[in-house]
Structures are given as C-alpha cells and as structure tokens.
Write a protein that holds these residues in place. Structure first.
Motif, PDB file in Angstrom:
ATOM      1  N   GLN A  61     -50.204  32.517  -7.738  1.00 46.13           N
ATOM      2  CA  GLN A  61     -48.946  32.389  -7.027  1.00 46.13           C
ATOM      3  C   GLN A  61     -47.880  31.803  -7.933  1.00 46.13           C
ATOM      4  O   GLN A  61     -48.158  30.997  -8.826  1.00 46.13           O
ATOM      5  CB  GLN A  61     -49.104  31.525  -5.763  1.00 46.13           C
ATOM      6  CG  GLN A  61     -49.631  30.131  -5.990  1.00 46.13           C
ATOM      7  CD  GLN A  61     -49.799  29.352  -4.691  1.00 46.13           C
ATOM      8  OE1 GLN A  61     -49.132  29.632  -3.690  1.00 46.13           O
ATOM      9  NE2 GLN A  61     -50.681  28.374  -4.691  1.00 46.13           N
ATOM     10  N   LEU A  62     -46.652  32.267  -7.713  1.00 46.48           N
ATOM     11  CA  LEU A  62     -45.473  31.702  -8.360  1.00 46.48           C
ATOM     12  C   LEU A  62     -44.756  30.881  -7.308  1.00 46.48           C
ATOM     13  O   LEU A  62     -44.340  31.414  -6.269  1.00 46.48           O
ATOM     14  CB  LEU A  62     -44.573  32.812  -8.896  1.00 46.48           C
ATOM     15  CG  LEU A  62     -43.183  32.375  -9.358  1.00 46.48           C
ATOM     16  CD1 LEU A  62     -43.262  31.484 -10.590  1.00 46.48           C
ATOM     17  CD2 LEU A  62     -42.285  33.587  -9.614  1.00 46.48           C
ATOM     18  N   ILE A  63     -44.608  29.593  -7.573  1.00 46.97           N
ATOM     19  CA  ILE A  63     -43.950  28.683  -6.634  1.00 46.97           C
ATOM     20  C   ILE A  63     -42.648  28.193  -7.259  1.00 46.97           C
ATOM     21  O   ILE A  63     -42.646  27.694  -8.392  1.00 46.97           O
ATOM     22  CB  ILE A  63     -44.854  27.482  -6.299  1.00 46.97           C
ATOM     23  CG1 ILE A  63     -46.202  27.958  -5.751  1.00 46.97           C
ATOM     24  CG2 ILE A  63     -44.171  26.548  -5.303  1.00 46.97           C
ATOM     25  CD1 ILE A  63     -47.233  26.856  -5.612  1.00 46.97           C
ATOM     26  N   LEU A  64     -41.546  28.345  -6.545  1.00 48.48           N
ATOM     27  CA  LEU A  64     -40.253  27.860  -7.008  1.00 48.48           C
ATOM     28  C   LEU A  64     -39.923  26.525  -6.365  1.00 48.48           C
ATOM     29  O   LEU A  64     -40.441  26.192  -5.286  1.00 48.48           O
ATOM     30  CB  LEU A  64     -39.151  28.872  -6.695  1.00 48.48           C
ATOM     31  CG  LEU A  64     -39.330  30.277  -7.258  1.00 48.48           C
ATOM     32  CD1 LEU A  64     -38.151  31.165  -6.862  1.00 48.48           C
ATOM     33  CD2 LEU A  64     -39.488  30.248  -8.774  1.00 48.48           C
ATOM     34  N   GLU A  65     -39.042  25.767  -6.988  1.00 46.06           N
ATOM     35  CA  GLU A  65     -38.716  24.433  -6.483  1.00 46.06           C
ATOM     36  C   GLU A  65     -38.027  24.478  -5.119  1.00 46.06           C
ATOM     37  O   GLU A  65     -38.033  23.474  -4.397  1.00 46.06           O
ATOM     38  CB  GLU A  65     -37.836  23.679  -7.477  1.00 46.06           C
ATOM     39  CG  GLU A  65     -36.485  24.308  -7.756  1.00 46.06           C
ATOM     40  CD  GLU A  65     -35.649  23.436  -8.686  1.00 46.06           C
ATOM     41  OE1 GLU A  65     -35.409  22.265  -8.348  1.00 46.06           O
ATOM     42  OE2 GLU A  65     -35.249  23.927  -9.763  1.00 46.06           O
ATOM     43  N   ASP A  66     -37.450  25.636  -4.743  1.00 47.59           N
ATOM     44  CA  ASP A  66     -36.824  25.735  -3.422  1.00 47.59           C
ATOM     45  C   ASP A  66     -37.824  26.096  -2.331  1.00 47.59           C
ATOM     46  O   ASP A  66     -37.452  26.281  -1.170  1.00 47.59           O
ATOM     47  CB  ASP A  66     -35.688  26.755  -3.447  1.00 47.59           C
ATOM     48  CG  ASP A  66     -36.167  28.195  -3.654  1.00 47.59           C
ATOM     49  OD1 ASP A  66     -37.372  28.383  -3.948  1.00 47.59           O
ATOM     50  OD2 ASP A  66     -35.352  29.117  -3.534  1.00 47.59           O
ATOM     51  N   GLY A  67     -39.103  26.194  -2.704  1.00 53.04           N
ATOM     52  CA  GLY A  67     -40.154  26.485  -1.733  1.00 53.04           C
ATOM     53  C   GLY A  67     -40.543  27.948  -1.635  1.00 53.04           C
ATOM     54  O   GLY A  67     -41.512  28.292  -0.944  1.00 53.04           O
ATOM     55  N   THR A  68     -39.832  28.837  -2.329  1.00 53.10           N
ATOM     56  CA  THR A  68     -40.168  30.252  -2.313  1.00 53.10           C
ATOM     57  C   THR A  68     -41.504  30.481  -3.023  1.00 53.10           C
ATOM     58  O   THR A  68     -41.764  29.897  -4.073  1.00 53.10           O
ATOM     59  CB  THR A  68     -39.076  31.084  -3.013  1.00 53.10           C
ATOM     60  OG1 THR A  68     -37.819  30.837  -2.381  1.00 53.10           O
ATOM     61  CG2 THR A  68     -39.388  32.574  -2.937  1.00 53.10           C
ATOM     62  N   VAL A  69     -42.343  31.337  -2.441  1.00 55.92           N
ATOM     63  CA  VAL A  69     -43.663  31.614  -3.003  1.00 55.92           C
ATOM     64  C   VAL A  69     -43.852  33.125  -3.153  1.00 55.92           C
ATOM     65  O   VAL A  69     -43.559  33.895  -2.238  1.00 55.92           O
ATOM     66  CB  VAL A  69     -44.786  31.043  -2.103  1.00 55.92           C
ATOM     67  CG1 VAL A  69     -46.154  31.387  -2.696  1.00 55.92           C
ATOM     68  CG2 VAL A  69     -44.639  29.542  -1.936  1.00 55.92           C
ATOM     69  N   PHE A  70     -44.326  33.539  -4.312  1.00 55.20           N
ATOM     70  CA  PHE A  70     -44.692  34.932  -4.563  1.00 55.20           C
ATOM     71  C   PHE A  70     -46.187  34.961  -4.893  1.00 55.20           C
ATOM     72  O   PHE A  70     -46.667  34.163  -5.694  1.00 55.20           O
ATOM     73  CB  PHE A  70     -43.922  35.504  -5.749  1.00 55.20           C
ATOM     74  CG  PHE A  70     -42.435  35.619  -5.541  1.00 55.20           C
ATOM     75  CD1 PHE A  70     -41.868  36.801  -5.072  1.00 55.20           C
ATOM     76  CD2 PHE A  70     -41.597  34.548  -5.820  1.00 55.20           C
ATOM     77  CE1 PHE A  70     -40.493  36.918  -4.895  1.00 55.20           C
ATOM     78  CE2 PHE A  70     -40.228  34.648  -5.651  1.00 55.20           C
ATOM     79  CZ  PHE A  70     -39.673  35.835  -5.178  1.00 55.20           C
ATOM     80  N   ILE A  71     -46.898  35.890  -4.298  1.00 53.80           N
ATOM     81  CA  ILE A  71     -48.327  36.064  -4.571  1.00 53.80           C
ATOM     82  C   ILE A  71     -48.503  37.326  -5.412  1.00 53.80           C
ATOM     83  O   ILE A  71     -47.961  38.388  -5.090  1.00 53.80           O
ATOM     84  CB  ILE A  71     -49.149  36.191  -3.277  1.00 53.80           C
ATOM     85  CG1 ILE A  71     -48.888  34.998  -2.348  1.00 53.80           C
ATOM     86  CG2 ILE A  71     -50.634  36.306  -3.616  1.00 53.80           C
ATOM     87  CD1 ILE A  71     -49.341  33.678  -2.901  1.00 53.80           C
ATOM     88  N   GLY A  72     -49.257  37.207  -6.507  1.00 57.56           N
ATOM     89  CA  GLY A  72     -49.466  38.360  -7.367  1.00 57.56           C
ATOM     90  C   GLY A  72     -50.798  38.286  -8.076  1.00 57.56           C
ATOM     91  O   GLY A  72     -51.653  37.435  -7.770  1.00 57.56           O
ATOM     92  N   LYS A  73     -50.963  39.162  -9.046  1.00 58.68           N
ATOM     93  CA  LYS A  73     -52.195  39.238  -9.823  1.00 58.68           C
ATOM     94  C   LYS A  73     -51.993  38.522 -11.156  1.00 58.68           C
ATOM     95  O   LYS A  73     -51.050  38.798 -11.888  1.00 58.68           O
ATOM     96  CB  LYS A  73     -52.564  40.699 -10.076  1.00 58.68           C
ATOM     97  CG  LYS A  73     -53.826  40.885 -10.907  1.00 58.68           C
ATOM     98  CD  LYS A  73     -54.085  42.359 -11.170  1.00 58.68           C
ATOM     99  CE  LYS A  73     -55.313  42.559 -12.054  1.00 58.68           C
ATOM    100  NZ  LYS A  73     -55.550  44.000 -12.355  1.00 58.68           N
ATOM    101  N   GLY A  74     -52.891  37.611 -11.454  1.00 57.94           N
ATOM    102  CA  GLY A  74     -52.804  36.903 -12.717  1.00 57.94           C
ATOM    103  C   GLY A  74     -53.298  37.753 -13.872  1.00 57.94           C
ATOM    104  O   GLY A  74     -54.192  38.586 -13.721  1.00 57.94           O
ATOM    105  N   PHE A  75     -52.707  37.561 -15.036  1.00 62.64           N
ATOM    106  CA  PHE A  75     -53.207  38.198 -16.253  1.00 62.64           C
ATOM    107  C   PHE A  75     -52.902  37.265 -17.420  1.00 62.64           C
ATOM    108  O   PHE A  75     -52.238  36.236 -17.265  1.00 62.64           O
ATOM    109  CB  PHE A  75     -52.609  39.600 -16.454  1.00 62.64           C
ATOM    110  CG  PHE A  75     -51.141  39.645 -16.758  1.00 62.64           C
ATOM    111  CD1 PHE A  75     -50.678  39.934 -18.023  1.00 62.64           C
ATOM    112  CD2 PHE A  75     -50.198  39.429 -15.757  1.00 62.64           C
ATOM    113  CE1 PHE A  75     -49.323  40.006 -18.306  1.00 62.64           C
ATOM    114  CE2 PHE A  75     -48.836  39.498 -16.021  1.00 62.64           C
ATOM    115  CZ  PHE A  75     -48.401  39.781 -17.305  1.00 62.64           C
TER     116      PHE A  75
END
Length: 368
Positions: A4-18
């Motif tokens: 997951q990519l978490i931004l300081e404003d609370g936005t979260v993106f879920i993806g595939k790690g590589f």
C-alpha cells in the motif's frame, strides 16, 4: 505481494509490490517523461523522494549498462501504473524489477497514477510511505504528518573526495552537489580537463586548482540547506567564469542576493518549454526541481533574468551583469530528454576562451 501507498493526508492506494520488499518513506513527486526511467531512477536529485511515473507502462525496454546517471541511486521508491515483467530491447541486461531489488528500492504497481498525480497537483507534494498491508494506514498517515523531510541530501549524494576526469583542454572544476554523469560526459566531449570536488570545498581550495572555469552541478533538496556552497560561490564569483545547472543555479542566485522558494509540486519531466528572453527562442527542456528562484527577489541584485518557463512563468535562467557567470534551472545535458539546450556547454567554453584571451589578471595570478 500486495503493498500500500499511504499519503500524509490519509489517502491510501493498494497495489502490487515489486523490486525490494522493504518499506520506505519519502516525498512523493511525479515525473511526466514518457521514457528515461533508468536515468530518472539514477538521478541523485531524487534523493529522499518517491517518484511517480505518469506514463502508464514502465520497464518495457529494461535496464542497460549505459544510461545510468550515477552508480548508486538515491531515490527512495518508485510508483508506476504497470511494470513490464518481460522487457524487449537489444540493450536490455535485466528487468526493472531485478534492478530495484538489487539496489534495495521498493516499488508499487497497479495503482491509479493519474489520480495520484491530480492529488499532488491540487495539494502539492506530500510525504508518503510504501509498506505492507499489515501497517495501519491511519497511524502511518499521522506519523507522516509529524515526519521531518530530510535536509542533508547534498551531503549524502556528493563525492567525499576530489577526483579527476582528465582531458587536454580547458580545466573545469565541477562542484558536485549530486551531479548527473551527463554533465561530466558533456565536458569530457569538449576535451575539458575536469576535476570533480565535494559540495563543501572552499573557494580558496577551488582557486588553488587553477581552474579556467567552474561548473556548479545539479543536486537535491533546498538550496538554503547548503550555506557553505553559497559562501564558496561568493568567493569565486568574478574570478573565474562560472556556469550553474539546477541546484547550482539556485545557489548562485542566493549567493548574489536573490531568494528561492519551494514550488507547489515542482517541474519534473522532459518536455518543459523555456523561452530565452534575449533571443525569443523557445527550447524544450529536461527538468527536475522542487525549488525556484523568486523573480521579484532578482530586482536590486546584479543579476538579470535570461530565461522563463512558459508553463508557469518561473525563472529558468540568470546572468550576472558584471561577472562572467550564467546559470539555468533546466538540464542542458538532458539524459533523459531533448537536447535543444545542449549548446549552453559550448557557450560556457566560449566564455572561458574569452576570459583567457582577455588576460584576467586574477586568473593569471592563481596559475602562477
């Protein structure tokens, strides 16, 4: 491997790690270039940052031995829409995934990079984290808000000791604030006798090397975090011809009494139009910076604005009215990007020739 990519404003993106399986924290920025991901990853100016590439397919031509801009990349992480698992190019030596793993750089793919870019354009660059799904997003966002951005990036990426890159032409001292190898290549192509020195080298030490010219390289971070470089520039200005690029341009402005400020989301890409105010010509340029020279602050100094960005009107070039010195905010060496502005290196060499022909007494005294 979900991440997951978490931004300081609370936005979260879920993806595939590589790439690397490690977690990372950094300033999330975006680059609009369609190609050149290898040069972007190895550009020391991205130290401390997590780079979002807006072009949807990345890694399709792999990684090769020739396109690196530094040996040890300083980027903190990579965000892409799609990572090509099987590159196809005659120069390719390994997939992007393998290179990131080898250099311990985590990546995340499969997220909406368009949405992420629009968030950054609206709110400005944000601190972010690439991490596993086991990390609590709310706690991480709160932690990111308290996180202080790194301030010693130049010290991290600059060479520790001086080293030569010999040639039989003019001697150029290249001050390394996080230089791209493209700058060194351009000087070598012009047969310059280059000596690369650390960012904190004093003015008298640089002058003791008997330079015909001094070049200030690109580099990461806030120029005001490098006060020793500002003092060095004050010490050499007017004594030897000087050419600055990117961070070198900003440091030059500060040394001459102008000011700099942080941009909302910066310029990062390979198609930024810049107008030369003296000729009226427009060049497409490669850019990577998050700070800019404040145009109003140039008034009252011995500087004149020579170039402006057409997209937002920010300062892209300066020249000193009474000394042989000029700088640009963009990257004339490109790598990646168009080579419209490559002739600036020739202008620098011509300036060096003119100063030598003019018999600068101080230059002659230094060489004795």
């Amino acid at each position: 491997m979900k991440k997951q990519l978490i931004l300081e404003d609370g936005t979260v993106f879920i993806g595939k790690g590589f790439g690397s399986e490690t977690s990372t924290i950094g300033e999330v920025v975006f680059n609009t270039g369609m190609t050149g991901y290898q040069e972007i990853l190895s550009d020391p100016s991205y130290c401390g940052q997590i780079v979002t590439l807006t072009y949807p397919l990345i890694g399709n031509y792999g990684i090769n031995r020739d396109d690196f801009e530094s040996i040890s990349p300083a980027v903190r992480g990579l965000i892409v829409k799609e990572n090509a698992d099987f590159p196809s190019n005659w120069r390719s030596e390994m997939p992007l995934n393998d290179y990131l793993g080898m250099k311990n750089i985590p990546g995340i793919a499969g997220i909406d990079t368009r949405k992420l870019t629009k968030i950054i354009r609206k709110y400005g660059t944000l601190k972010g984290a690439i991490c596993g799904l086991d990390v609590n997003a709310e706690e991480m966002a709160a932690s990111l808000k308290r996180e202080t951005l790194q301030k010693d990036q130049v010290r991290e990426v600059s060479t520790r000791t001086a080293y030569p890159s010999p040639g039989r032409g003019h001697r150029v001292v290249l001050v390394d604030f996080g230089l791209k190898h493209g700058i060194l290549r351009e000087l070598n192509d012009r047969n310059c006798d280059v000596i690369v020195v650390p960012y904190n080298t004093a003015a008298d030490e640089i002058l003791s090397l008997s330079p015909d010219g001094i070049m200030l390289s690109n580099g990461p971070g806030d120029p005001k975090d490098v006060p020793e470089a500002i003092e060095m520039i004050k010490g050499v200005l007017g004594k030897v011809p000087l050419f600055g690029i990117c961070l070198g341009h900003q440091l030059f402005a500060l040394a001459c009494g102008a000011d700099t400020e942080k941009m909302k989301f910066g310029h990062r890409g390979s198609n930024h139009p810049v107008k030369d105010l003296r000729t009226g010509k427009v060049a497409l340029t490669s850019q990577n910076h998050g700070y800019t020279v404040t145009e109003d602050s140039v008034t009252g100094t011995e500087l004149e604005v020579t170039h402006l960005a057409l997209n937002d009107g920010t300062v892209e070039g300066l020249a000193h009215k009474n000394a042989a010195a000029f700088t640009v905010q963009y990257h004339p060496e490109a790598s990646p990007g168009p080579e419209d502005a490559n002739g600036l290196f020739n202008q620098f060499i011509e300036l060096v020739k003119a100063e030598k022909k003019g018999g600068c007494q101080l230059c002659q005294s230094v060489k004795m």
